[in-house]
Design a protein around this motif. Structure first.
Motif, PDB file in Angstrom:
ATOM      1  N   VAL A  37       0.826  -1.211   0.000  1.00 43.61           N
ATOM      2  CA  VAL A  37       0.000   0.000   0.000  1.00 43.61           C
ATOM      3  C   VAL A  37       0.859   1.259   0.000  1.00 43.61           C
ATOM      4  CG1 VAL A  37      -1.964  -1.125   1.116  1.00 43.61           C
ATOM      5  CG2 VAL A  37      -0.224  -0.010   2.522  1.00 43.61           C
ATOM      6  N   SER A  38       2.072   1.192   0.532  1.00 46.10           N
ATOM      7  CA  SER A  38       2.939   2.363   0.562  1.00 46.10           C
ATOM      8  C   SER A  38       3.409   2.769  -0.833  1.00 46.10           C
ATOM      9  CB  SER A  38       4.158   2.106   1.448  1.00 46.10           C
ATOM     10  OG  SER A  38       4.887   0.989   0.982  1.00 46.10           O
ATOM     11  N   ARG A  90       3.440   6.807  11.706  1.00 49.80           N
ATOM     12  CA  ARG A  90       4.585   7.469  11.094  1.00 49.80           C
ATOM     13  C   ARG A  90       4.622   8.965  11.338  1.00 49.80           C
ATOM     14  NH1 ARG A  90       5.991   4.856   5.211  1.00 49.80           N
ATOM     15  NH2 ARG A  90       5.717   2.661   5.741  1.00 49.80           N
ATOM     16  N   VAL A  91       3.450   9.562  11.513  1.00 54.15           N
ATOM     17  CA  VAL A  91       3.380  11.020  11.629  1.00 54.15           C
ATOM     18  C   VAL A  91       3.161  11.404  13.079  1.00 54.15           C
ATOM     19  CG1 VAL A  91       2.166  13.097  10.901  1.00 54.15           C
ATOM     20  CG2 VAL A  91       2.451  11.191   9.302  1.00 54.15           C
ATOM     21  N   VAL A  92       3.957  12.330  13.563  1.00 53.09           N
ATOM     22  CA  VAL A  92       3.793  12.814  14.927  1.00 53.09           C
ATOM     23  C   VAL A  92       2.612  13.758  14.961  1.00 53.09           C
ATOM     24  CG1 VAL A  92       4.844  14.099  16.811  1.00 53.09           C
ATOM     25  CG2 VAL A  92       6.251  12.605  15.375  1.00 53.09           C
ATOM     26  N   GLY A  93       1.722  13.553  15.897  1.00 52.74           N
ATOM     27  CA  GLY A  93       0.554  14.430  16.001  1.00 52.74           C
ATOM     28  C   GLY A  93      -0.654  13.641  16.428  1.00 52.74           C
ATOM     29  N   ARG A 127       3.983   9.545  -0.177  1.00 56.45           N
ATOM     30  CA  ARG A 127       4.911  10.668  -0.161  1.00 56.45           C
ATOM     31  C   ARG A 127       6.110  10.400   0.755  1.00 56.45           C
ATOM     32  NH1 ARG A 127       0.134  15.114   0.849  1.00 56.45           N
ATOM     33  NH2 ARG A 127      -1.057  14.678  -1.048  1.00 56.45           N
ATOM     34  N   MET A 128       5.961   9.429   1.655  1.00 57.11           N
ATOM     35  CA  MET A 128       7.040   9.121   2.599  1.00 57.11           C
ATOM     36  C   MET A 128       7.935   7.995   2.089  1.00 57.11           C
ATOM     37  SD  MET A 128       4.777   9.109   6.072  1.00 57.11           S
ATOM     38  CE  MET A 128       3.648  10.451   6.452  1.00 57.11           C
TER      39      MET A 128
END
Length: 471
Positions: A313-314, A379-382, A464-465
């Motif tokens: 999926v990535s 993966r994303v901080v927040g 995008r990562m």
């Protein structure tokens, strides 16, 4: 969410005036019918808290011609599809509260009583009978299930309600979709209208590492065991004869933890399995078995020799859903086929569109989005966006009456009884939603004399990562 307004109905109000009702489908299933003024009021309510909204189709001074009615349907469909692609709007309690109220109002003329019996099933067929109000949304019904099975509150997030179709003769199971906060499980189950339809409690996560903590709790351990054993028996998790004998022995002895310690490392554990379908990869019209899980979309190509193809999926840049409708049947029974297409990074700097034809294409899309959301959370901080709460808003009914809903819309609307007057939508549950996007290859549509209805492309933020190690 995948919204569509594939058709309309004409109604007459109490004063004898005719009006058009727009049939709204969400994630492939009929949800409710709403008037233009109801959708306009929703737009007004949302605009009080959100600065950026799609342009709402303008009002007309004179009665609409047939052509203008179709133009408005398409414009409203485009508007609500834009809402469905906006994460901030999807999290709005005003939107979810509107959808729940509209579903209740649509169904209220069907003679629903204040309290009904709703059966929730586990994957082994065990039944959890509940007394519910038709106005109770999925979250509230889930809480009743959790309390009935004595599930600890900290594990609530890991499980959800799904609608499945089960063939009593063959025992085969087909998952239709996950129930959402904006709908009443009782009403949605009634719309499905099939004897084989059940609401079941299943896992609501993709990352198998969550299992480690859940194995330490006796209730969650039992739920994981029940689901794994059911999927082994149904063939969703294929096993060798040796492993099957081992699992059967553990099942007979009641060694559930040991059973799971073996099942968790089997291929396709934790995957969502779909009915056989067709794919244009590796060759056109390849018949495949498709499964989603483990951060991948997995194809088992059935001919000429069975082999496996894996799409991470990535490495999916985006995907879209398209309806293919034949000219010969579009005016008869509204039959159509659905396609899921995704743009995949086959090799460095080489993207290719892969298309899968399946009536479960919308569920596939929803699964991909849920898996990607889960990846992003890691993966994303927040923190997650929190929906607004405690705000008053106004719900306008079809007859023009309005009422103020205070506090959380989802909590409030479940306690309000709608008028029992008004038409009921019937025989709509089997229609599929129309979604938008451009076909990457229209040759098939031309050859088969089909028309396509497309939906906006879903972007994959995980793509995008992607780095060199992922190629």
């Amino acid at each position: 969410m995948h919204f569509s307004i594939p058709d309309t109905q004409e109604f007459t109000d109490g004063a004898g005036n005719a009006y058009i009702g727009y049939n709204i489908y969400i994630n492939g299933s009929f949800h409710c019918t709403a008037r233009y003024k109801q959708l306009h009021n929703l737009h007004v309510q949302l605009s009080k808290d959100l600065d950026v909204l799609p342009i709402f189709p303008p009002k007309k001074l004179f009665p609409l011609t047939v052509a203008q009615q179709e133009e408005r349907r398409l414009a409203l469909e485009k508007y609500i599809q834009s809402i469905g692609q906006n994460v901030a709007l999807n999290n709005s309690e005003i939107l979810n509260g509107f959808l729940l109220n509209a579903q209740q109002e649509t169904a209220c003329a069907d003679g629903l009583s204040e309290h009904e019996t709703l059966d929730i099933f586990l994957m082994n067929g065990s039944r959890v009978p509940l007394s519910v109000s038709p106005g109770e949304h999925s979250g509230r019904v889930l809480e009743k299930v959790y309390k009935h099975i004595k599930l600890a509150e900290k594990y609530y997030f890991h499980f959800a309600l799904f609608i499945i179709m089960q063939d009593e003769l063959s025992g085969s199971v087909k998952i239709l979709r996950k129930l959402q906060e904006f709908e009443s499980p009782f009403i949605t189950h009634k719309y499905v209208g099939s004897a084989g339809a059940r609401i079941v409690l299943r896992k609501n996560y993709w990352d198998a590492t969550y299992d480690v903590e859940l194995l330490s709790d006796p209730v969650t351990l039992n739920l994981l065991y029940i689901q794994a054993a059911a999927e082994v028996r149904s063939g969703w998790i294929p096993v060798t004869k040796e492993v099957q004998h081992q699992l059967e022995s553990l099942e007979k002895s009641g060694s559930r933890r040991e059973y799971l310690n073996i099942a968790r490392y089997l291929k396709y554990y934790g995957y969502m399995q779909f009915a056989p379908c067709y794919c244009d990869y590796p060759e056109r019209s390849s018949r495949v078995l498709l499964a989603i899980g483990g951060n991948e979309l997995n194809l088992r190509v059935l001919s000429p020799e069975e082999h496996e193809v894996v799409f991470k999926v990535s490495r999916m840049r985006c995907w879209r859903i398209t309806t293919m409708q034949s000219e010969t049947n579009r005016h008869e029974d509204n039959e159509c086929s659905l396609e899921l297409s995704f743009e995949y990074l086959i090799a460095r700097n080489e993207l290719q569109w892969i298309t899968i034809a399946s009536e479960q294409a919308i569920l596939m899309s929803v699964c991909l989005q849920a898996m990607i959301d889960e990846l992003l959370q890691k993966r994303v901080v927040g923190s997650k966006n929190q929906a607004e709460s405690g705000k008053s808003w106004t719900y306008v009914m079809r007859d023009g009456q309005s009422r103020i809903v205070a506090g959380s819309p989802l909590r409030e609307c479940a306690n309000n009884n709608h008028s029992k007057s008004g038409p009921i939508i019937k025989k709509l549950a089997n229609k599929w939603s129309a979604v938008t996007s451009k076909k990457s290859n229209d040759s098939r549509a031309v050859a088969d004399k089909t028309q396509t209805t497309d939906l906006d492309v879903m972007e994959n933020n995980v793509f995008r990562m992607i780095g060199d190690d992922d190629l």
